[in-house]
Design a protein around this motif. Structure first.
Motif, mmCIF file in Angstrom:
data_model
loop_
_atom_site.group_PDB
_atom_site.id
_atom_site.type_symbol
_atom_site.label_atom_id
_atom_site.label_comp_id
_atom_site.label_asym_id
_atom_site.label_seq_id
_atom_site.Cartn_x
_atom_site.Cartn_y
_atom_site.Cartn_z
ATOM 1 N N TYR A 217 -60.603 -13.996 -6.339
ATOM 2 C CA TYR A 217 -60.847 -15.439 -6.351
ATOM 3 C C TYR A 217 -59.630 -16.230 -5.880
ATOM 4 O O TYR A 217 -59.773 -17.257 -5.213
ATOM 5 C CB TYR A 217 -61.285 -15.874 -7.751
ATOM 6 C CG TYR A 217 -62.597 -15.247 -8.144
ATOM 7 C CD1 TYR A 217 -63.756 -15.520 -7.432
ATOM 8 C CD2 TYR A 217 -62.681 -14.344 -9.197
ATOM 9 C CE1 TYR A 217 -64.966 -14.930 -7.751
ATOM 10 C CE2 TYR A 217 -63.879 -13.739 -9.536
ATOM 11 C CZ TYR A 217 -65.022 -14.034 -8.808
ATOM 12 O OH TYR A 217 -66.204 -13.439 -9.127
ATOM 13 N N VAL A 218 -58.447 -15.770 -6.234
ATOM 14 C CA VAL A 218 -57.242 -16.461 -5.791
ATOM 15 C C VAL A 218 -57.117 -16.413 -4.264
ATOM 16 O O VAL A 218 -56.806 -17.416 -3.617
ATOM 17 C CB VAL A 218 -55.999 -15.839 -6.455
ATOM 18 C CG1 VAL A 218 -54.726 -16.275 -5.747
ATOM 19 C CG2 VAL A 218 -55.927 -16.245 -7.923
ATOM 20 N N LEU A 219 -57.375 -15.259 -3.675
ATOM 21 C CA LEU A 219 -57.270 -15.132 -2.219
ATOM 22 C C LEU A 219 -58.374 -15.901 -1.511
ATOM 23 O O LEU A 219 -58.152 -16.468 -0.434
ATOM 24 C CB LEU A 219 -57.310 -13.653 -1.822
ATOM 25 C CG LEU A 219 -56.052 -12.851 -2.174
ATOM 26 C CD1 LEU A 219 -56.253 -11.369 -1.872
ATOM 27 C CD2 LEU A 219 -54.836 -13.389 -1.420
ATOM 28 N N ALA A 220 -59.571 -15.924 -2.090
ATOM 29 C CA ALA A 220 -60.642 -16.716 -1.498
ATOM 30 C C ALA A 220 -60.268 -18.193 -1.468
ATOM 31 O O ALA A 220 -60.460 -18.890 -0.460
ATOM 32 C CB ALA A 220 -61.943 -16.508 -2.273
ATOM 33 N N ALA A 221 -59.716 -18.690 -2.582
ATOM 34 C CA ALA A 221 -59.272 -20.084 -2.631
ATOM 35 C C ALA A 221 -58.137 -20.325 -1.644
ATOM 36 O O ALA A 221 -58.092 -21.369 -0.972
ATOM 37 C CB ALA A 221 -58.831 -20.439 -4.050
ATOM 38 N N ALA A 327 -63.284 -21.265 -7.898
ATOM 39 C CA ALA A 327 -62.391 -20.117 -7.744
ATOM 40 C C ALA A 327 -61.250 -20.174 -8.761
ATOM 41 O O ALA A 327 -60.862 -19.144 -9.333
ATOM 42 C CB ALA A 327 -61.830 -20.064 -6.324
ATOM 43 N N THR A 328 -60.715 -21.363 -9.009
ATOM 44 C CA THR A 328 -59.631 -21.495 -9.985
ATOM 45 C C THR A 328 -60.109 -21.152 -11.382
ATOM 46 O O THR A 328 -59.430 -20.436 -12.138
ATOM 47 C CB THR A 328 -59.058 -22.927 -9.965
ATOM 48 O OG1 THR A 328 -58.536 -23.212 -8.667
ATOM 49 C CG2 THR A 328 -57.952 -23.082 -10.996
ATOM 50 N N SER A 329 -61.279 -21.640 -11.753
ATOM 51 C CA SER A 329 -61.824 -21.351 -13.078
ATOM 52 C C SER A 329 -62.065 -19.855 -13.262
ATOM 53 O O SER A 329 -61.714 -19.272 -14.288
ATOM 54 C CB SER A 329 -63.134 -22.124 -13.277
ATOM 55 O OG SER A 329 -63.683 -21.868 -14.552
ATOM 56 N N GLN A 350 -51.795 -19.639 -2.305
ATOM 57 C CA GLN A 350 -52.539 -20.705 -1.654
ATOM 58 C C GLN A 350 -51.703 -21.407 -0.593
ATOM 59 O O GLN A 350 -52.129 -21.551 0.560
ATOM 60 C CB GLN A 350 -52.992 -21.709 -2.715
ATOM 61 C CG GLN A 350 -53.812 -22.875 -2.188
ATOM 62 C CD GLN A 350 -54.375 -23.692 -3.332
ATOM 63 O OE1 GLN A 350 -55.128 -23.191 -4.164
ATOM 64 N NE2 GLN A 350 -54.008 -24.955 -3.398
ATOM 65 N N PHE A 351 -50.492 -21.814 -0.952
ATOM 66 C CA PHE A 351 -49.669 -22.560 -0.016
ATOM 67 C C PHE A 351 -48.973 -21.645 0.988
ATOM 68 O O PHE A 351 -48.681 -22.049 2.104
ATOM 69 C CB PHE A 351 -48.670 -23.418 -0.770
ATOM 70 C CG PHE A 351 -49.323 -24.600 -1.431
ATOM 71 C CD1 PHE A 351 -49.694 -25.701 -0.681
ATOM 72 C CD2 PHE A 351 -49.588 -24.604 -2.787
ATOM 73 C CE1 PHE A 351 -50.310 -26.792 -1.272
ATOM 74 C CE2 PHE A 351 -50.207 -25.693 -3.389
ATOM 75 C CZ PHE A 351 -50.559 -26.789 -2.634
ATOM 76 N N LEU A 387 -65.768 -12.319 -0.660
ATOM 77 C CA LEU A 387 -66.664 -12.471 -1.809
ATOM 78 C C LEU A 387 -68.075 -11.973 -1.544
ATOM 79 O O LEU A 387 -68.944 -12.098 -2.409
ATOM 80 C CB LEU A 387 -66.716 -13.948 -2.226
ATOM 81 C CG LEU A 387 -65.426 -14.528 -2.773
ATOM 82 C CD1 LEU A 387 -65.624 -15.957 -3.208
ATOM 83 C CD2 LEU A 387 -64.917 -13.698 -3.940
ATOM 84 N N LEU A 388 -68.331 -11.431 -0.371
ATOM 85 C CA LEU A 388 -69.668 -10.943 -0.076
ATOM 86 C C LEU A 388 -69.919 -9.541 -0.597
ATOM 87 O O LEU A 388 -71.052 -9.051 -0.542
ATOM 88 C CB LEU A 388 -69.930 -10.969 1.438
ATOM 89 C CG LEU A 388 -70.254 -12.333 2.034
ATOM 90 C CD1 LEU A 388 -70.520 -12.212 3.516
ATOM 91 C CD2 LEU A 388 -71.427 -12.979 1.313
#
Length: 393
Positions: A217-221, A327-329, A350-351, A387-388
């Motif tokens: 989720y972190v990488l997706a965000a 994604a953060t949640s 993210q940055f 995420l697929l």
């Protein structure tokens, strides 16, 4: 907790803190094309001030997040706000691009505290769907930053120079410093704090780095943010230099896209837990963002009319309101005891990914609509692909 009894105030303060990075980036975007001339430097050097800020924002979060797990949230936050004000004033009086880069670095360390600790405080106070809905609510304030910031920046340029933008940012930082001092209690009780042990901090980061659920989720965000950051860093040159928009017209376009973040962030809050869960909404948002990115690239390659490009950009940017909240949640759900470290690693990735995307987009030496669209497609498609696979558990 006492702090939860004033939800509107909490939303306003935490939303402002989490929007600090976007506010500091977006307000001076309309001035970037003109800054190069005044500072006697190139457009790429001016764009480097954006990259330096983003890298500092990322690295600063890695420092502040773990410290807040030990010291509590309030003390690092107050120190960060003071650094932000000092860095903003430094930028306002910078005589050269080198001095401006140094001021942006200091400014970024202060902004990092607000960005990482806003997420950590939310994780301290909420869990599950309630946490997702609160993150969605924060998108109201987060979305106001890209709406208002470039408009303010554009209007300031009609009566003064880009230096006034940083004076205004310093004033905003000072107001928020007072607001945090007066209204935001400590959210992390002493009995929940981690010991001051660097080895324990490294173990925490190692645990996070091997948690596939968290990383997914972190990488997706991060990838979705990179797609939007390609727009943030390149759109002033593409739309003003390439399509002939004025600084004021550009600020309006940027503001409309920010409104999309607000709108879809609130839609996400209404739908989650009622119509669909976070996993489903996240995947749908990434699929829509990928289609929008493809529209941006098609508009650039095929020389389609400007409205096609603008609509496609709106679609991509709007989906950020859903992606970041969900994604953060999902990423922080399993790390309540190390919310500061987990939030900081999310911010770093993210940055970092965002700055790498911006740098790659500029490799040719000139930012074009095609380069921007290509970067957005690659990043949004990579996030969706991530995420697929099988649903994270």
């Amino acid at each position: 907790m006492l702090i939860t009894k004033s939800r509107p105030r909490l939303v306003l303060v935490l939303g402002s803190l989490s929007a600090f990075g976007a506010l500091t980036i977006d307000m001076y975007l309309p001035a970037m094309p003109g800054m190069a001339g005044e500072l006697h430097t190139s457009a790429l050097q001016v764009q480097l001030t954006l990259t330096v800020f983003v890298v500092g924002l990322a690295l600063g979060q890695v420092i502040v997040g773990p410290l807040s797990d030990t010291w509590g949230r309030r003390r690092p936050l107050l120190i960060g706000m003071a650094l932000y004000v000092a860095g903003s004033l430094w930028c306002a009086v910078a005589p050269s691009v080198g001095w401006l880069l140094a001021g942006r670095a200091l400014q970024s360390l202060g902004a990092a505290a607000g960005t990482v600790l806003a997420r950590a405080v939310v994780r301290d106070l909420y869990e599950g769907t309630a946490m997702t809905r609160f993150f969605s609510t924060l998108m109201v304030v987060n979305g106001v930053a890209p709406i208002v910031a470039p408009v303010i920046g554009g209007q300031l340029l009609t009566v003064t120079t880009w230096r006034a933008v940083f004076v205004v940012l310093a004033a905003i930082g000072a107001v928020l410093l007072v607001a945090v001092t007066v209204t935001l209690p400590e959210s992390l009780p002493a009995d929940r704090r981690a010991p001051a042990d660097p080895r324990a901090t490294l173990r925490t980061f190692r645990t996070l780095g091997t948690d596939l659920h968290y990383l997914r989720y972190v990488l997706a965000a991060a990838l979705m943010f990179a797609a939007v950051f390609a727009y943030i860093s390149g759109s002033s040159f593409v739309l003003q230099d390439g399509y002939g928009l004025s600084a004021q017209q550009f600020s309006v376009v940027f503001g409309v896209n920010g409104l999309g973040i607000v709108l879809f962030g609130q839609v996400n809050g209404l739908l989650v837990g009622r119509v669909a869960d976070e996993h489903t909404l996240l995947r749908v948002a990434l699929a829509v963002a990928t289609l929008g990115s493809a529209g941006v690239l098609a508009a650039a390659v095929l020389a389609l009319p400007l409205p096609v490009l603008l609509i496609s950009l709106f679609v991509v940017v709007s989906m950020l309101g859903i992606v970041l909240a969900d994604a953060t949640s999902l990423a922080l759900a399993g790390h309540g005891s190390a919310a500061g470290a987990a939030s900081s690693l999310q911010g770093l990735l993210q940055f970092l990914v965002g700055s790498l995307a911006a740098a790659a987009m500029s490799l040719s030496g000139h930012v074009t609509a095609t380069a921007m669209g290509t970067t957005m497609v690659i990043c949004s498609l990579a996030a969706l692909t991530l995420l697929l696979g099988r649903r994270a558990t």
